[in-house]
Design a protein around this motif. Structure first.
Motif, PDB file in Angstrom:
ATOM      1  N   LEU A   1      12.162 -23.541 -22.993  1.00 38.10           N
ATOM      2  CA  LEU A   1      10.846 -22.918 -22.879  1.00 38.10           C
ATOM      3  C   LEU A   1      10.628 -22.326 -21.488  1.00 38.10           C
ATOM      4  O   LEU A   1      10.111 -21.207 -21.348  1.00 38.10           O
ATOM      5  N   ILE A   2      11.035 -23.039 -20.462  1.00 40.96           N
ATOM      6  CA  ILE A   2      10.899 -22.533 -19.088  1.00 40.96           C
ATOM      7  C   ILE A   2      11.712 -21.256 -18.916  1.00 40.96           C
ATOM      8  O   ILE A   2      11.242 -20.271 -18.319  1.00 40.96           O
ATOM      9  N   ASP A   3      12.932 -21.237 -19.453  1.00 45.21           N
ATOM     10  CA  ASP A   3      13.761 -20.028 -19.383  1.00 45.21           C
ATOM     11  C   ASP A   3      13.091 -18.862 -20.114  1.00 45.21           C
ATOM     12  O   ASP A   3      13.094 -17.722 -19.631  1.00 45.21           O
ATOM     13  N   TYR A   4      12.529 -19.146 -21.285  1.00 44.56           N
ATOM     14  CA  TYR A   4      11.866 -18.085 -22.045  1.00 44.56           C
ATOM     15  C   TYR A   4      10.696 -17.500 -21.248  1.00 44.56           C
ATOM     16  O   TYR A   4      10.531 -16.275 -21.163  1.00 44.56           O
ATOM     17  N   LEU A   5       9.880 -18.371 -20.686  1.00 41.73           N
ATOM     18  CA  LEU A   5       8.726 -17.910 -19.915  1.00 41.73           C
ATOM     19  C   LEU A   5       9.172 -17.127 -18.678  1.00 41.73           C
ATOM     20  O   LEU A   5       8.586 -16.091 -18.346  1.00 41.73           O
ATOM     21  N   ASP A   6      10.213 -17.614 -18.002  1.00 34.58           N
ATOM     22  CA  ASP A   6      10.746 -16.901 -16.835  1.00 34.58           C
ATOM     23  C   ASP A   6      11.278 -15.520 -17.217  1.00 34.58           C
ATOM     24  O   ASP A   6      11.280 -14.599 -16.386  1.00 34.58           O
ATOM     25  N   SER A   7      11.710 -15.381 -18.463  1.00 31.81           N
ATOM     26  CA  SER A   7      12.259 -14.101 -18.937  1.00 31.81           C
ATOM     27  C   SER A   7      11.172 -13.108 -19.338  1.00 31.81           C
ATOM     28  O   SER A   7      11.474 -11.958 -19.655  1.00 31.81           O
ATOM     29  N   GLY A   8       9.927 -13.568 -19.359  1.00 28.87           N
ATOM     30  CA  GLY A   8       8.832 -12.685 -19.756  1.00 28.87           C
ATOM     31  C   GLY A   8       8.427 -12.822 -21.205  1.00 28.87           C
ATOM     32  O   GLY A   8       7.544 -12.099 -21.679  1.00 28.87           O
TER      33      GLY A   8
END
Length: 269
Positions: A114-121
């Protein structure tokens, strides 16, 4: 891509297919295979190459929405999703107004992803819940349970994510009106902004197709299916869900831009 005379030709949506799942649901005929790391690496290497092939075409486009579907995108390592979105951002116009959706399953989403997804926009999440009845989930080949859905949504709430959707299904084996009411109760508790309610379709080359032809699948009849859908529509209305497209309901302002691109026959790649 389709032509639509009232569409700005610089506006574009993008669909990215991730063809991997942890297992095959009994009703599914979408293109996917059981996840395998070697194949996953090869797939994403070639997906990046294909994105770069479109560099000249994409460089002057305004990307209105991106939808990462499958398969089960959350079944793969989130670094692959992150890297492909990075490549897209380097060659085309993606900004904070671009709706970026990813499909996730309750059992394969975790905090690190989830953190990676959010960091990706990524700013919109479509969760394949299908039902809140564990027996029904097992009967259709899902590998998650009701508790997994609740845990995943609690994770969304931890990160203040409001723009998430549930995929739910009607006319499933052994489904009763009580199951519909349970889904509505859970919607009220978990507070998604969007609901996609699909009726089961028996597709060829699926386990359900064989069971159906052998009269071994206990399905509601069409009248009950229609009554279930109408019950959903009626129960969702007081919760401020608007029925804006055949299978889709949304709180005003949370309609899926990507769905509407298809619905209005506008440009997509």
């Amino acid at each position: 891509m389709f032509k639509f005379k009232n569409t700005n030709k610089k506006d574009l949506s993008i669909y990215i297919h991730i063809p991997f799942c942890e297992s095959r649901c009994y009703y599914c005929d979408f293109y996917s295979s059981i996840i395998n790391e070697e194949n996953t690496i090869k797939y994403f290497e070639n997906l990046k190459k294909e994105i770069l092939i479109y560099s000249d075409f994409l460089k002057d486009k305004n990307i209105k929405s991106i939808f990462i579907g499958g398969g089960t995108p959350s079944s793969v390592n989130s670094k692959y999703i992150k890297n492909n979105l990075k490549t897209l951002k380097e060659i085309t116009n993606i900004d904070i107004n671009t709706e970026i959706t990813i499909e996730v399953n309750p059992n394969s989403i975790n905090e690190e992803k989830l953190i990676d997804y959010l960091d990706s926009g990524i700013n919109r999440f479509s969760m394949g819940a299908q039902s809140f009845n564990d027996n029904i989930l097992k009967s259709i080949g899902r590998v998650h349970k009701k508790d997994d859905i609740i845990k995943a949504i609690n994770l969304f709430h931890k990160y203040n994510i409001e723009n998430f959707s549930f995929d739910l299904m009607l006319a499933l084996p052994y489904q009763q009106f009580e199951d519909i009411e349970e889904s509505i109760n859970m919607i009220e508790v978990l507070k998604p902004a969007h609901i996609s309610y699909y009726s089961l379709i028996i597709e060829e080359n699926t386990p359900f197709y064989q069971l159906y032809n052998e009269s071994k699948l206990a399905l509601p009849n069409e009248e009950i299916e229609y009554a279930m859908f109408e019950a959903n529509r009626r129960l969702l209305e007081p919760m401020n869900f608007q029925h804006y497209e055949i299978s889709n309901f949304a709180i005003p302002g949370f309609e899926a831009k990507h769905n509407l691109i298809y619905w209005h026959n506008q440009f997509y790649l």
